[in-house]
Design an enzyme around this catalytic site. Sequence first.
Site, PDB file in Angstrom:
ATOM      1  N   ARG A  49       4.051   6.393  -6.725  1.00  0.00           N
ATOM      2  CA  ARG A  49       2.716   5.869  -7.467  1.00  0.00           C
ATOM      3  C   ARG A  49       2.643   4.281  -7.535  1.00  0.00           C
ATOM      4  NH1 ARG A  49       3.652   9.661 -10.138  1.00  0.00           N
ATOM      5  NH2 ARG A  49       5.754   9.171  -9.935  1.00  0.00           N
ATOM      6  N   THR A  50       3.279   3.543  -7.550  1.00  0.00           N
ATOM      7  CA  THR A  50       3.247   2.166  -7.343  1.00  0.00           C
ATOM      8  C   THR A  50       2.519   1.693  -6.019  1.00  0.00           C
ATOM      9  OG1 THR A  50       5.096   1.630  -8.749  1.00  0.00           O
ATOM     10  CG2 THR A  50       4.050  -0.107  -7.495  1.00  0.00           C
ATOM     11  N   LYS A  78      16.662  -3.826  13.352  1.00  0.00           N
ATOM     12  CA  LYS A  78      17.289  -4.699  14.473  1.00  0.00           C
ATOM     13  C   LYS A  78      18.023  -5.840  13.928  1.00  0.00           C
ATOM     14  CE  LYS A  78      13.513  -3.353  17.496  1.00  0.00           C
ATOM     15  NZ  LYS A  78      11.971  -3.757  17.770  1.00  0.00           N
ATOM     16  N   ARG A  99       8.533  -4.531  -2.856  1.00  0.00           N
ATOM     17  CA  ARG A  99       9.298  -3.742  -3.608  1.00  0.00           C
ATOM     18  C   ARG A  99      10.653  -3.837  -2.724  1.00  0.00           C
ATOM     19  NH1 ARG A  99       8.994   1.940  -6.733  1.00  0.00           N
ATOM     20  NH2 ARG A  99       7.957   0.567  -8.146  1.00  0.00           N
ATOM     21  N   HIS A 127       9.470  -5.229 -13.056  1.00  0.00           N
ATOM     22  CA  HIS A 127       8.517  -4.564 -12.539  1.00  0.00           C
ATOM     23  C   HIS A 127       7.058  -5.043 -13.585  1.00  0.00           C
ATOM     24  CE1 HIS A 127       6.116  -1.747 -10.696  1.00  0.00           C
ATOM     25  NE2 HIS A 127       6.693  -0.569 -10.967  1.00  0.00           N
TER      26      HIS A 127
END
Lengths: 300, 150
Positions: A49-50, A78, A99, A127
């Site tokens: 969703r976000t 890496k 995020r 959030h």
Amino acid sequence: MKHLISMREVSKDEIIKILQLARKIENREITPNLSNKVMALLFFEPSTRTRFSFETAMKRLNGEVLTLTGAEGTSIEKGESLKDTVKMMERYADIIVIRHRLEGAARFVSEVVNIPVVNAGDGANQHPTQTLLDLYSIEKTQGRLDNLKIAMVGDLRYGRTVHSLSYALMHFNPMLFFVSPKTLSMPDNIKIDLKDKGINFEERERIEDVINKVDILYMTRIQRERFPDPTEYELVKNIYVLTKEMLKDAKDNLKVLHPLPRVNEIEESVDSTKFAYYFEQAENGIFVRQAIISMLLGEV
Amino acid sequence: MERKLKVDAIKEGTVIDHIPRAKALDVIKILKLKEEDIITIGINFSSKKLGRKDIIKIENKELTEEEVNKIALIAPDATLNIIKDYNVVKKIEIKLPEVLEGIIKCPNPNCISNNEKVISRFFVISEKPVKVRCAYCERIFTSDEIEYEY
């Protein structure tokens, strides 16, 4: 406001300004144009969703989107540090949305780059864009933000959405009910801050204790991925299930919100009731994120 | 007179007094005193105020209030004496600074400060009892949860 990292530092005036802007965007009173801007979406943790919501928001603003999801196939695999990754992205993009599973990651990024940074979830911490869309949904359905009775249900310990929401609601004199098993109760640091601000709250273990007196029932998923011990998850995973029958004596104006995704905590039978608002809530996220991106890029 | 025999008075420099017993070496580490500094350490002296105390004398070096305030977490009752020509010319009570940078380690393993090269930063939100908030993960910790970085 240069970045959006934590609701702890967003003022009441800034909240109101963002919500007003989102309303104007939804009503097509204004149409900010970011046709020359690029947004980097750095999603080191899974999201549906976000990520789509940010992407849709930027596309509706005519902007471009660069997306990184997970670390596979990238220089991070890496061994590149987060700092080097974002120092590079800042040369490509005008705004970073991040995020990350680690708490404080967005704050750290905001300190090492010179472009606006939006926290789209940092571990169990915050959030803030979810909270702003939650507030937008609350205001839209209740006609106000002040003096509401709001229950938060489920994983209040690891759930970052309820942490951010609690901070934001401190500006609006709510009566809060925290419904959770003892093992998943609201963290002490947030309860300390609530007490300092004189906010009334009660901790309960059953939805039935609060369901008939609240204006907003904010359900959350018990998040398997945040439990250090899987046995602990098994013990609580189905502890709260909201059914249609439980809503029979609810207040007329009650709305059930959920940051989604849901698993078992809201039965599908609730979806067709007048109380269900979670899908509209997700849609509201697009207007709110359009407002946030436009504001941070100085286009409104 | 008896005390003077134990630790010589210094002509110029800084004396940090009223350090809790057995914390003198931690104080030296926090202050990042260098190898070339001439330091006298007294451990387990009797003290009216603390029962037992440690004391540190640093010759030919005048520490600032800001530098010494960093030790307030482990030595909240310490005093700072600036010595000139064997006399105390300035006496300062130590105060906990509003922000602690690079002194304590965040106890939260999921905090970014434990996973990237980050100088830790904590805001002091209460002095008695000591409570600090990590600038990154935003969690609040009490003095018994805090770990030092030195």
